[in-house]
Design an enzyme around this catalytic site. Structure first.
Site, PDB file in Angstrom:
ATOM      1  N   ARG A   1       0.935  -1.162   0.028  1.00 18.32           N
ATOM      2  CA  ARG A   1      -0.288  -0.017  -0.102  1.00 18.32           C
ATOM      3  C   ARG A   1       0.845   1.205   0.029  1.00 18.32           C
ATOM      4  NH1 ARG A   1      -2.079  -3.614   4.099  1.00 18.32           N
ATOM      5  NH2 ARG A   1      -4.235  -4.097   3.753  1.00 18.32           N
TER       6      ARG A   1
ATOM      7  N   LYS B   1      -2.187  -2.054   7.817  1.00 15.55           N
ATOM      8  CA  LYS B   1      -3.287  -1.592   8.771  1.00 15.55           C
ATOM      9  C   LYS B   1      -3.471  -2.170  10.050  1.00 15.55           C
ATOM     10  CE  LYS B   1      -6.253  -0.609   4.890  1.00 15.55           C
ATOM     11  NZ  LYS B   1      -7.717  -0.948   4.238  1.00 15.55           N
TER      12      LYS B   1
ATOM     13  N   HIS C   1      -2.025   2.390  -5.780  1.00 17.61           N
ATOM     14  CA  HIS C   1      -2.886   1.098  -5.494  1.00 17.61           C
ATOM     15  C   HIS C   1      -2.832   0.128  -6.856  1.00 17.61           C
ATOM     16  CE1 HIS C   1      -4.297  -0.441  -1.575  1.00 17.61           C
ATOM     17  NE2 HIS C   1      -5.297  -0.889  -2.278  1.00 17.61           N
TER      18      HIS C   1
ATOM     19  N   ARG D   1      -0.621  -2.531  -6.745  1.00 15.18           N
ATOM     20  CA  ARG D   1      -0.718  -3.311  -5.736  1.00 15.18           C
ATOM     21  C   ARG D   1      -1.573  -4.551  -6.238  1.00 15.18           C
ATOM     22  NH1 ARG D   1      -1.081  -4.687  -0.173  1.00 15.18           N
ATOM     23  NH2 ARG D   1      -3.303  -5.036   0.588  1.00 15.18           N
TER      24      ARG D   1
ATOM     25  N   HIS E   1      -4.067  -8.938   3.873  1.00 16.51           N
ATOM     26  CA  HIS E   1      -5.744  -9.112   4.062  1.00 16.51           C
ATOM     27  C   HIS E   1      -6.230  -9.876   5.071  1.00 16.51           C
ATOM     28  CE1 HIS E   1      -6.611  -8.071  -0.595  1.00 16.51           C
ATOM     29  NE2 HIS E   1      -6.045  -7.263   0.209  1.00 16.51           N
TER      30      HIS E   1
ATOM     31  N   TYR F   1      -9.874 -10.764  -6.975  1.00 18.25           N
ATOM     32  CA  TYR F   1      -8.733 -10.951  -8.001  1.00 18.25           C
ATOM     33  C   TYR F   1      -9.124 -12.171  -8.694  1.00 18.25           C
ATOM     34  CZ  TYR F   1      -6.187  -7.539  -5.677  1.00 18.25           C
ATOM     35  OH  TYR F   1      -5.625  -6.122  -4.864  1.00 18.25           O
TER      36      TYR F   1
END
Length: 301
Positions: free
Chosen positions: A148, A172, A244, A247, A270, A279
């Site tokens: 990110r 995150k 992004h 990514r 994730h 994806y």
């Protein structure tokens, strides 16, 4: 004043117990301050403990005219989080959000770049300029490690484990993960450090920051966006891209080349594999080829 006290305690909860990033905190705070402004203008007597679903409905209706469906959904999600916090703290016996429904969102597939487009973008970087080698290295790290933009600008030299071939990434919620570091990407990083970074007058507190601006401080997220936007214009790329996008391209290209979805989930950081599963929908033709190639019923008897 009552709202201010509750919002501060909620903010502290998100920051200290949930470990949310400053950007997420700012987004939650903005939505709640918008609710407070609406109530101050129309229902100044209402407190966090007395607000009802009717008040929330009126607020959502008022702001929905200027928000798209995705922004409305984010707003409602943030409000639900705040009132759930009040429930957990036993400050309320119910939530005024129980009857509030967010708009239905279709699955938004992320934009991606082909390997040719990525090569063209990187080739457009002017390496004769001092920042050229730095910019090339940043794009190689974005694409080579699936980071990110916030992870890129906070990357530390001490996060690089060259001998082991891994990069430690803080994502995150301050959650850390290890991403494999390709030999080529590592070579780019070492060249940037050896030929460019050593000549930058580093400011105090940024000695361990990998990517620096010419003043010796960390780059901003906005600067990374600008660099990529300018490169896209330079090669006349007919796509709207951002950091992004690299990514997304990282994950898509891994999947197309046979990588396991669980492995991609771990590399992207994730929390849920359902986030990574987007994806799978990007290239159905590729998946059809995989099925015909590997499924035991691929040939008729």
């Amino acid at each position: 004043m009552q709202w201010k006290a509750y919002l501060k305690s909620y903010h502290d909860y998100l920051r200290l117990e949930r470990g949310m990033s400053p950007n997420t905190l700012a987004s939650y705070r903005f939505d709640l301050e918008r609710l407070c402004a609406f109530l101050a203008a129309h229902h100044p007597e209402v407190s966090p403990l007395t607000i009802t679903s009717q008040h929330i409905q009126a607020f959502v209706y008022a702001v929905s005219k200027e928000l798209n469906a995705r922004s409305q959904a984010r707003l409602i999600s943030g409000l639900k989080s705040f009132f759930n916090y009040l429930l957990v703290e036993n400050l309320r016996g119910d939530s005024p959000m129980e009857l509030i429904e967010a708009p239905r969102l279709g699955r938004k597939l992320p934009d991606t770049l082909s390997t040719v487009e990525i090569d063209r973008l990187i080739a457009a970087i002017d390496l004769s300029k001092p920042e050229g080698e730095r910019n090339r290295t940043m794009l190689e790290v974005l694409y080579g490690c699936g980071l990110r933009v916030s992870e890129l600008v906070t990357l530390k030299i001490s996060d690089i484990f060259a001998d082991e071939g891994f990069l430690k990434v803080t994502g995150k919620g301050n959650k850390q993960r290890f991403v494999p570091l390709a030999t080529f990407t590592l070579q780019c990083i070492e060249r940037y450090r050896r030929e460019v970074r050593v000549h930058v007058p580093i400011q105090k507190g940024f000695e361990d920051t990998l990517f620096l601006n010419r003043r010796g401080k960390a780059l901003t997220r906005a600067m990374i966006f600008t660099i990529i936007k300018d490169l896209a214009l330079a090669i006349h790329l007919q796509k709207k891209i951002s950091p992004h996008t690299f990514r997304h391209s990282f994950a898509t290209h891994l999947l197309e080349n046979g990588a396991d979805l669980r492995a991609i989930q771990m590399m992207l950081g994730h929390e849920s594999i359902t986030t990574t599963e987007v994806y799978v929908h990007l290239d159905r033709r590729h998946l059809t080829q995989i099925m015909h190639q590997f499924h035991p019923r691929k040939r008729l008897k």
